[in-house]
Enzyme design. Structure first.
Site, PDB file in Angstrom:
ATOM      1  CD  GLU A 283     -23.412  65.303 132.607  1.00 39.89           C
ATOM      2  OE1 GLU A 283     -23.703  65.808 131.553  1.00 39.89           O
ATOM      3  OE2 GLU A 283     -22.725  64.247 132.646  1.00 39.89           O
ATOM      4  CG  HIS A 304      -0.990  87.534 132.993  1.00 36.85           C
ATOM      5  ND1 HIS A 304      -0.041  88.594 133.034  1.00 36.85           N
ATOM      6  CD2 HIS A 304      -0.276  86.625 133.492  1.00 36.85           C
ATOM      7  CE1 HIS A 304       1.147  88.229 133.642  1.00 36.85           C
ATOM      8  NE2 HIS A 304       0.926  87.133 134.024  1.00 36.85           N
ATOM      9  CE  LYS A 418     -28.675  64.654 125.368  1.00 36.05           C
ATOM     10  NZ  LYS A 418     -28.478  63.354 126.020  1.00 36.05           N
TER      11      LYS A 418
HETATM   12  O1  PA5 Z   1     -21.922  61.250 131.936  1.00 40.47           O
HETATM   13  C1  PA5 Z   1     -22.714  60.880 131.262  1.00 40.47           C
HETATM   14  O2  PA5 Z   1     -23.293  59.953 131.483  1.00 40.47           O
HETATM   15  C2  PA5 Z   1     -23.132  61.867 129.953  1.00 40.47           C
HETATM   16  O3  PA5 Z   1     -22.301  62.986 129.972  1.00 40.47           O
HETATM   17  C3  PA5 Z   1     -22.829  60.956 128.711  1.00 40.47           C
HETATM   18  O4  PA5 Z   1     -21.352  60.540 128.839  1.00 40.47           O
HETATM   19  C4  PA5 Z   1     -23.106  61.771 127.434  1.00 40.47           C
HETATM   20  O5  PA5 Z   1     -24.286  62.082 127.437  1.00 40.47           O
HETATM   21  C5  PA5 Z   1     -23.184  61.010 126.195  1.00 40.47           C
HETATM   22  O6  PA5 Z   1     -23.889  59.634 126.161  1.00 40.47           O
HETATM   23  P1  PA5 Z   1     -23.700  58.425 125.397  1.00 40.47           P
HETATM   24  O7  PA5 Z   1     -22.572  57.724 126.061  1.00 40.47           O
HETATM   25  O8  PA5 Z   1     -24.956  57.756 125.387  1.00 40.47           O
HETATM   26  O9  PA5 Z   1     -23.582  59.004 124.107  1.00 40.47           O
END
Ligand code: PA5
Length: 430
Positions: A283, A304, A418
């Site tokens: 990310e 394996h 989303k």
């Molecule tokens: O790293 C990040 O910011 C994202 O992966 C969030 O953790 C994830 O989208 C969850 O978001 P939220 O904490 O608003 O539910």
């Protein structure tokens, strides 16, 4: 302490080529440390281990004690960093099968998928169990955890009534903003803080990770002490710094045509740690058409299955291997006088000795096959080591992403799926 072995990378680039990146690594580290790079509103995690808020730690430990006293189960609701961080820590330190042991409350995770089967299974697991919930979300509006929150809070209310359900609901969210903060304030739920300058995937050393860990019986002060040691040790601005070495090597691998980084461990309990690492780097770096694709493997099991592909498939990957120090308690290989399986040559050897030879044999096979391998050694599996490891990878990731020229702290691409989903669901405004 953390040591990175560079001896197997020289087939890809030379030492002078690595040293040429010094200015670049220095600049990336400086940008990060001084908060001058893109996304600089989200670098609060850099100081978390030493800026530990003692009052918050005391509240986390008290809440954990309460949950341990009155609950058979804690259900942790969250997705992304709110799920991967606590689960990675609990599985590494308490074992993948921790829920089958009777010494600590069971920890189940919800709100990290949209599977009806998973939900129905959780309902069955909670039947006749006393449980509490920890809702973790910065925004409070992320679809998966929001749906699970609705369901679990009503389940709690039906089981215990409004007042008692309130006392079993713990929230970890932004101190001021967001839907979950508003809900916590209106409902009177005990709440913990995700600092506004700490994003989801960098949040494991906040209450996000610490409360579930403490409920699972993990010594969170020892974990934070390990992270604080790493914060100090990794602050050096030279190639002695293993975070510099890792960030520079990853970027050079990428520039020399590698597309995949395979994170390998020889520890089944580290599977979810691989998931945490994958989110951190995936990310943070996968944007603007750039970035190494982070994949994980658990050896020796995956030798394996994926072993053939690693040895002789496309030469577009390199390996990073997490090595923990050998266990103190040894297990001997059994003897069998018939020796039909031919294993008696291992008489007197221990399991970890065999594992070490498997690791060394795999390393040289993969290097010979054109896959550079970067072993990173950590201490034994324990709280302190894990604190160091979390900080090491977070810092390396920040430096590496700035070297790559991307903002490590946003995730605009995640919004695409989303938007489509909301449109299909008929959400107003989509
Ligand atoms: O790293 C990040 O910011 C994202 O992966 C969030 O953790 C994830 O989208 C969850 O978001 P939220 O904490 O608003 O539910």
């Amino acid at each position: 302490m953390i040591e990175l072995d560079m001896s197997n990378v020289w087939g890809e680039f030379s030492l002078p080529q690595l040293l040429e990146t010094e200015q670049e690594v220095f600049a990336a580290h400086k940008l990060l440390a001084e908060g001058k790079g893109p996304g600089n509103d989200y670098i609060g995690w850099l100081e978390l281990p030493t800026a530990e808020d003692t009052a918050e730690m005391v509240r986390i430990k008290r809440a954990a004690e309460r949950i341990r006293e009155n609950s058979d189960v804690l259900v942790v609701i969250g997705i992304g960093g709110s799920y991967l961080g606590p689960r990675a820590a609990i599985e590494l330190l308490k074992g993948q099968n921790h829920n089958l042991m009777n010494d600590d409350p069971q920890i189940f995770f919800a709100g990290n998928n949209l599977s009806t089967r998973a939900w129905q299974e959780l309902c069955r697991l909670l039947e006749d169990k006393d449980f509490s919930i920890n809702i973790i979300s910065k925004s409070g509006t992320t679809t998966e955890p929001a749906i699970a929150t609705r369901a679990l809070r009503w389940m709690l209310e039906r089981k215990y009534g409004t007042e008692k359900a309130r006392a079993r609901t713990y929230v970890t969210t932004d101190p001021e903003n967001g839907a979950l903060r508003q809900m916590a304030n209106e409902e009177g739920w005990e709440s913990f803080i995700i600092p506004p300058d700490v994003g989801g995937r960098y949040s494991v050393l906040t209450a996000v990770g610490l409360l579930p860990m403490a409920v699972a019986g993990i010594d969170i002060s020892a974990l934070m002490a390990g992270a604080a040691e790493a914060q100090k040790a990794l602050d050096i601005r030279s190639f002695e710094n293993p975070a510099w070495q890792y960030a520079a090597i990853r970027n050079l691998m990428y520039r020399h045509g590698k597309a995949l980084e395979l994170l390998c461990t020889y520890e089944p309990d580290a599977k979810m740690l691989g998931g945490w690492w994958q989110q951190l780097f995936g990310e943070s770096e996968g944007k603007d058409g750039k970035g190494l694709f982070p994949v994980t493997a658990e050896f020796t099991a995956d030798l394996h299955s994926l072993g053939q592909m690693i040895q002789e498939g496309q030469r577009n990957l390199f390996e990073t291997v997490i090595r923990f120090a050998p266990p103190e308690r040894k297990t001997a290989i059994e003897v069998d006088w018939k020796d039909l399986d031919g294993l008696n040559y291992l008489e007197g050897r221990t399991l970890d000795f065999v594992e070490e030879q498997a690791y060394l044999g795999t390393l040289s096979a993969h290097v010979d096959g054109g896959v550079p391998v970067i072993p990173i050694s950590f201490g034994p599996v324990c709280e302190k080591t894990l604190g160091e490891l979390f900080y090491f990878f977070e810092l390396s990731c920040g430096i590496s992403a700035y070297m790559l020229g991307v903002n490590p702290f946003n995730q605009p691409g995640v919004e695409y799926y989303k938007r489509n989903m909301f449109h299909l669901l008929g959400k107003p405004g989509y």
